[in-house]
Design an enzyme around this catalytic site. Structure first.
Site, PDB file in Angstrom:
ATOM      1  N   LYS A 114       0.802  -1.040   0.065  1.00  9.87           N
ATOM      2  CA  LYS A 114       0.052   0.034  -0.189  1.00  9.87           C
ATOM      3  C   LYS A 114       0.910   1.216  -0.069  1.00  9.87           C
ATOM      4  O   LYS A 114       1.952   1.309   0.818  1.00  9.87           O
ATOM      5  CB  LYS A 114      -0.844   0.079   1.243  1.00  9.87           C
ATOM      6  CG  LYS A 114      -2.228  -0.568   1.197  1.00  9.87           C
ATOM      7  CD  LYS A 114      -3.011  -0.382   1.974  1.00  9.87           C
ATOM      8  CE  LYS A 114      -4.344  -1.214   1.972  1.00  9.87           C
ATOM      9  NZ  LYS A 114      -5.045  -0.920   0.788  1.00  9.87           N
ATOM     10  N   ILE A 432     -11.938 -16.803  -1.284  1.00  9.36           N
ATOM     11  CA  ILE A 432     -12.164 -15.531  -0.595  1.00  9.36           C
ATOM     12  C   ILE A 432     -13.405 -14.878  -0.915  1.00  9.36           C
ATOM     13  O   ILE A 432     -13.852 -13.922  -0.255  1.00  9.36           O
ATOM     14  CB  ILE A 432     -10.903 -14.484  -0.756  1.00  9.36           C
ATOM     15  CG1 ILE A 432      -9.622 -15.129  -0.352  1.00  9.36           C
ATOM     16  CG2 ILE A 432     -11.059 -13.266   0.027  1.00  9.36           C
ATOM     17  CD1 ILE A 432      -9.429 -15.608   0.888  1.00  9.36           C
ATOM     18  N   GLY A 433     -14.087 -15.236  -1.676  1.00  7.13           N
ATOM     19  CA  GLY A 433     -15.623 -14.874  -2.063  1.00  7.13           C
ATOM     20  C   GLY A 433     -15.760 -15.079  -3.553  1.00  7.13           C
ATOM     21  O   GLY A 433     -16.673 -15.707  -4.108  1.00  7.13           O
ATOM     22  N   ARG A 516      -5.390  -2.062 -12.635  1.00  3.29           N
ATOM     23  CA  ARG A 516      -6.836  -2.283 -11.750  1.00  3.29           C
ATOM     24  C   ARG A 516      -7.144  -1.039 -11.302  1.00  3.29           C
ATOM     25  O   ARG A 516      -6.223  -0.027 -10.630  1.00  3.29           O
ATOM     26  CB  ARG A 516      -6.525  -3.183 -10.684  1.00  3.29           C
ATOM     27  CG  ARG A 516      -7.589  -3.076  -9.549  1.00  3.29           C
ATOM     28  CD  ARG A 516      -8.328  -4.513  -9.893  1.00  3.29           C
ATOM     29  NE  ARG A 516      -9.584  -4.724  -8.894  1.00  3.29           N
ATOM     30  CZ  ARG A 516     -10.957  -4.765  -9.425  1.00  3.29           C
ATOM     31  NH1 ARG A 516     -11.077  -4.753 -10.588  1.00  3.29           N
ATOM     32  NH2 ARG A 516     -11.777  -4.771  -8.607  1.00  3.29           N
ATOM     33  N   CYS A 517      -8.457  -0.473 -11.687  1.00  2.00           N
ATOM     34  CA  CYS A 517      -8.926   0.931 -11.073  1.00  2.00           C
ATOM     35  C   CYS A 517     -10.308   0.343 -10.218  1.00  2.00           C
ATOM     36  O   CYS A 517     -10.912  -0.450 -10.522  1.00  2.00           O
ATOM     37  CB  CYS A 517      -9.370   1.539 -12.391  1.00  2.00           C
ATOM     38  SG  CYS A 517      -7.941   1.876 -13.431  1.00  2.00           S
ATOM     39  N   TRP A 562     -13.134   3.155   0.916  1.00  3.00           N
ATOM     40  CA  TRP A 562     -13.088   2.911  -0.401  1.00  3.00           C
ATOM     41  C   TRP A 562     -14.286   3.779  -1.041  1.00  3.00           C
ATOM     42  O   TRP A 562     -14.715   3.679  -2.074  1.00  3.00           O
ATOM     43  CB  TRP A 562     -13.144   1.485  -0.743  1.00  3.00           C
ATOM     44  CG  TRP A 562     -11.937   0.711  -0.821  1.00  3.00           C
ATOM     45  CD1 TRP A 562     -10.450   1.388  -0.678  1.00  3.00           C
ATOM     46  CD2 TRP A 562     -11.697  -0.406  -0.913  1.00  3.00           C
ATOM     47  NE1 TRP A 562      -9.806   0.366  -0.714  1.00  3.00           N
ATOM     48  CE2 TRP A 562     -10.149  -0.643  -0.838  1.00  3.00           C
ATOM     49  CE3 TRP A 562     -12.450  -1.655  -1.154  1.00  3.00           C
ATOM     50  CZ2 TRP A 562      -9.272  -2.020  -0.855  1.00  3.00           C
ATOM     51  CZ3 TRP A 562     -11.795  -3.133  -1.247  1.00  3.00           C
ATOM     52  CH2 TRP A 562     -10.245  -3.063  -1.156  1.00  3.00           C
ATOM     53  N   GLU A 606      -6.239   0.931   5.324  1.00  2.00           N
ATOM     54  CA  GLU A 606      -6.011   2.212   4.475  1.00  2.00           C
ATOM     55  C   GLU A 606      -5.644   3.513   5.114  1.00  2.00           C
ATOM     56  O   GLU A 606      -4.797   4.170   4.769  1.00  2.00           O
ATOM     57  CB  GLU A 606      -6.808   1.945   3.443  1.00  2.00           C
ATOM     58  CG  GLU A 606      -6.744   2.969   2.312  1.00  2.00           C
ATOM     59  CD  GLU A 606      -7.510   2.641   1.350  1.00  2.00           C
ATOM     60  OE1 GLU A 606      -7.601   1.170   0.797  1.00  2.00           O
ATOM     61  OE2 GLU A 606      -7.902   3.489   0.488  1.00  2.00           O
ATOM     62  N   CYS A 645      -6.855  -7.464   2.731  1.00  2.00           N
ATOM     63  CA  CYS A 645      -5.777  -7.800   1.706  1.00  2.00           C
ATOM     64  C   CYS A 645      -4.517  -7.050   2.374  1.00  2.00           C
ATOM     65  O   CYS A 645      -4.575  -6.255   3.196  1.00  2.00           O
ATOM     66  CB  CYS A 645      -6.247  -6.664   0.573  1.00  2.00           C
ATOM     67  SG  CYS A 645      -7.703  -7.270  -0.175  1.00  2.00           S
ATOM     68  N   HIS A 696      -2.968 -11.915  -7.656  1.00  2.00           N
ATOM     69  CA  HIS A 696      -2.792 -11.024  -8.460  1.00  2.00           C
ATOM     70  C   HIS A 696      -1.852 -11.267  -9.876  1.00  2.00           C
ATOM     71  O   HIS A 696      -1.450 -10.423 -10.583  1.00  2.00           O
ATOM     72  CB  HIS A 696      -1.986  -9.610  -7.884  1.00  2.00           C
ATOM     73  CG  HIS A 696      -2.701  -9.319  -6.508  1.00  2.00           C
ATOM     74  ND1 HIS A 696      -2.715  -9.916  -5.209  1.00  2.00           N
ATOM     75  CD2 HIS A 696      -3.896  -8.428  -6.304  1.00  2.00           C
ATOM     76  CE1 HIS A 696      -3.475  -9.265  -4.389  1.00  2.00           C
ATOM     77  NE2 HIS A 696      -4.255  -8.516  -5.304  1.00  2.00           N
TER      78      HIS A 696
END
Ligand code: GLN
Ligand code: ZN
Length: 759
Positions: A114, A432-433, A516-517, A562, A606, A645, A696
């Site tokens: 991050k 994870i889903g 990735r956006c 987010w 974050e 994450c 990733h």
């Protein structure tokens, strides 16, 4: 007064770079086509800034993947395994970013981290015994010339040596100081080269200066810059900081031979005080970061102009700047056709911020700006109703009692009950889903969004995808299943759509990492759940199988982190409002027969303040309770999972345990399992599923590789607490690599169970 922009979004206003890169990765377009797209984006960005009257425009703020990775390559910091692939420069670069599996070799990607307190992620350079730092690349020079050819004078941006060394990963017992001499030489060479190109200003980004610095850090910083600036010629150096204040080194900073210093007056809570207390040197230009580079609200001209007035007493020359790179906001409001004018008038994205900067610099020079029409219009907008309020929601938050933050019985008790009711094998396997969002899945959603099909047709297809997903997982042999998350493309937007208080954009994308956006929704009012959000999907999935299916929710802190938050109420208040909404959803899921509920807090870290002294008062004291608020009402036998994450939570490991979940999964493979020591040391109580492979990257991990990872985990984690899962959701992956990867994962777990004492 002049204006400056620290950096500009670089994926293109309609994510052109993302689409071109992904096509390139799939072999659908050539390298030249990709570089042409990049060239167009850069030119457009520069022109747009120039047209809006920005004086200090950045170049080299563009990147094909990430600026730290660019810097690593510029400095020749390319590990041997990538060089050995013998691919050309750009493909070697992408191999470092994404890993590579092909006839030339099989290498994992470098770690991804991050970027300070943002949702942007950088690639972590590795410095070891083999590393020889030297000026090896030409990107900053090339891009400067590229802008010049477009008729635009720019300031090349470099990530500074201090931040580079602070963020790198060290191997073979190496440390930052071992690289000082070489890195200074490389940067000096770069400065000389820029000078030869007649560059007027260069911007050195040093966000690491706003972190808590030790004495050694300050010594390192001074050593680097004293050497670097000792041979300074004509090129002027702007030392740029952002994301906070430089309280540990302000005096050192102002005494160095910089020509300009960029300070963040928005996130830097002490910046103002520092300038007042220690003054600002007359021989330097102050680049005052007063226009928010992270949020999307229009700025209050009154606030900025009065600050500028004050600052004029301290600094001889001021340039009005953004508080950080505009990379963290979407490109332009012009792409938004559906937002009501009354709402839209409050927003300002990257392009709009340019005109704010420009208007402000003009107003700052007026004797009586209060009468100017731009100022009057701004104040009228600021004073109109900015956010919708709901008295009931406010009251619910005020009335939250202590006990809704505590789940009973205690975790140990629950663990015993749950082991009995679920009867899962040792090393339970799960994901994870999300499952791959295939073309079919995306098409279904886009047809629905375009109004081509109605909700029932849309859901009918989704139910079909769910059924296939359940069958697939049963065939693979996973123990705890998921429904696949086909109804959502984004873990926040989907929830936001079912919560009052949110507004959505169409094209307001922000880069999260590489290609990735994300499209953060905007909190525009008090938040309340309008209807059950996920119950139908989860209940349907559970009806198809005897194995437990996890309900999938996004936690309040992540939903908040987010989203673009309001500025008129506190983050805590917003987190509790969302917490109440998610709690209602959790209880509805439980009622519908869902026995395991995962509440993702992917973005928990974050907004952890950059400075330790702020961690609790500013953040953890409400963020952790907001999570507990969601699940404290469930029965003891309902198992609560969470997912994060990035496992960089060594330092807040006790707080993570205090979330009081039963199981947590997190990324670990890409950061090389370093979290395991912290888990062991803290006697972590929550059961854990450190990701056994990196989602990733498109690589397929082998059974051996996964067993190897599990083996390492078992040295630190008791077997009965270990879960086996990938490190994040699979939505960005293709089916082709997902199924074999999961099969290998299940086989690895089985082999481990069967080998008993021999492991
Ligand atoms: N449950 C989410 C998914 O699998 C989690 C995503 C994330 O952590 N970013 O997609
Ligand atoms: Zn994740």
């Amino acid at each position: 007064m002049n204006s400056a922009v620290i950096g500009f979004p670089r994926v293109g206003k309609l994510r052109e770079l993302k689409f071109a890169s992904e096509k390139y990765f799939r072999g659908e377009i050539s390298k030249t086509q990709l570089t042409e797209t990049a060239k167009k984006i850069k030119a457009e960005n520069w022109k747009c800034q120039k047209e809006q009257g920005i004086k200090y425009i950045s170049s080299n703020d563009f990147s094909y993947y990430d600026g730290m990775l660019d810097t690593a390559v510029l400095l020749g910091v390319v590990p041997e395994c990538y060089k050995n692939l013998n691919r050309d420069a750009l493909d070697t670069y992408f191999a470092m970013a994404r890993g590579y599996q092909g006839k030339e070799g099989d290498v994992p990607a470098l770690a991804m981290k991050k970027w300070f307190n943002t949702n942007y992620h950088y690639i972590e350079p590795e410095l070891g015994a083999d590393t020889k730092i030297r000026l090896a690349g030409t990107k900053p020079f090339d891009e400067y010339l590229e802008a010049q050819a477009e008729g635009i004078q720019t300031k090349p941006v470099l990530i500074g040596p201090f931040t580079f060394l602070k963020l790198a990963r060290y191997q073979d017992g190496k440390k930052a100081t071992d690289f000082v001499e070489d890195i200074c030489k490389a940067y000096r060479e770069a400065l000389t080269k820029l000078e030869k190109l007649n560059v007027e200003w260069v911007q050195m980004d040093e966000p690491a200066l706003v972190t808590d610095l030790t004495k050694e850090d300050i010594v390192l910083f001074e050593a680097l810059y004293k050497t670097l600036l000792s041979v300074k010629g004509t090129v002027k150096v702007l030392l740029q900081t952002y994301f906070g204040d430089v309280r540990d080194c302000y005096e050192n900073l102002i005494n160095l031979n910089f020509d300009g210093i960029g300070l963040d007056f928005l996130e830097g809570r002490k910046t103002w005080e520092l300038v007042q207390k220690y003054g600002f040197p007359k021989d330097k230009i102050l680049f005052a970061g007063l226009v928010n580079g992270k949020n999307i609200w229009k700025c209050d001209y009154e606030k900025v102009l009065s600050k500028l007035e004050e600052l004029k007493k301290n600094a001889k020359e001021i340039v009005l700047s953004t508080s950080c790179s505009l990379l963290h906001v979407p490109y332009t409001l012009k792409n938004e056709t559906k937002l009501a004018e009354e709402i839209k008038q409050h927003f300002s994205f990257a392009v709009e911020k340019l005109s704010e900067l420009h208007e402000l610099t003009v107003l700052a020079e007026c004797d009586d700006y209060g009468k100017e029409k731009e100022y009057v219009a701004n104040q009228r907008m600021i004073k109109s109703e900015r956010c919708y309020q709901d008295a009931g929601v406010r009251e619910a938050v005020t009335n939250l009692s202590e006990d809704v933050f505590v789940r009973i019985p205690e975790r140990n008790e629950r663990e015993k009950i749950q082991k009995k009711v679920f009867g899962l094998p040792l090393f339970p396997t799960t994901t994870i889903g999300s499952f791959p969002q295939t073309q079919e899945v995306k098409k279904n959603r886009s047809s629905y969004k375009k109004g081509e099909i109605d909700k029932s047709a849309y859901d009918k297809q989704n139910f079909g995808f769910i059924e296939e997903c359940i069958r697939q997982q049963e065939e693979i042999g996973l123990d705890v299943l998921v429904h696949g998350e086909y109804e959502r493309n984004d873990m926040v937007e989907f929830f936001g759509e079912n919560l009052a208080g949110y507004v959505f954009t169409e094209k307001a994308w922000v880069q999260s990492y590489g290609t990735r956006c994300v499209k953060p929704p905007i909190i525009f009012g008090d938040i309340k759940r309008i209807r059950p959000i996920t119950v139908e999907y989860s209940a349907y999935a559970q009806s198809l199988t005897d194995k437990p299916v996890k309900g999938m929710l996004t936690g309040p802190v992540t939903i908040l982190n987010w989203s673009f938050p309001r500025e008129d109420i506190s983050l805590k208040e917003m987190a509790y409002q969302i917490g109440i909404a998610i709690r209602e959803e959790v209880l509805d899921l439980e009622k519908a027969g869902i026995r395991i509920i995962q509440i993702d807090e992917a973005a928990l870290k974050e907004k952890l303040p950059i400075r330790k002294s702020d961690w609790y008062i500013e953040y953890l004291d409400w963020a952790i309770p907001a999570f507990r608020l969601c699940h404290s009402g469930v029965k003891p036998e309902t198992q609560i999972h969470t997912h994060m994450c990035y496992s960089e939570f060594d330092e807040i490991i006790r707080d993570i345990d205090n979330m009081d979940a039963d199981v947590i999964s997190f990324e670990a493979s890409r950061s090389k399992l370093t979290i395991l020591d912290a888990i062991q040391k803290s006697h972590f109580e929550t059961e854990v599923g450190p990701g056994v492979y990196d989602i990733h990257s498109p690589r397929i991990p082998s059974v051996e590789e996964i067993k190897d990872a599990l083996d390492k985990m078992l040295r630190k984690i008791p077997a009965e607490k270990l879960w086996v899962n990938p490190d994040c959701g699979l939505k960005t992956r293709g089916v082709a690599e997902t199924i074999p990867s999961l099969k290998n994962l299940v086989q690895a777990a089985e082999e481990l169970r069967n080998c008993g004492e021999n492991c």
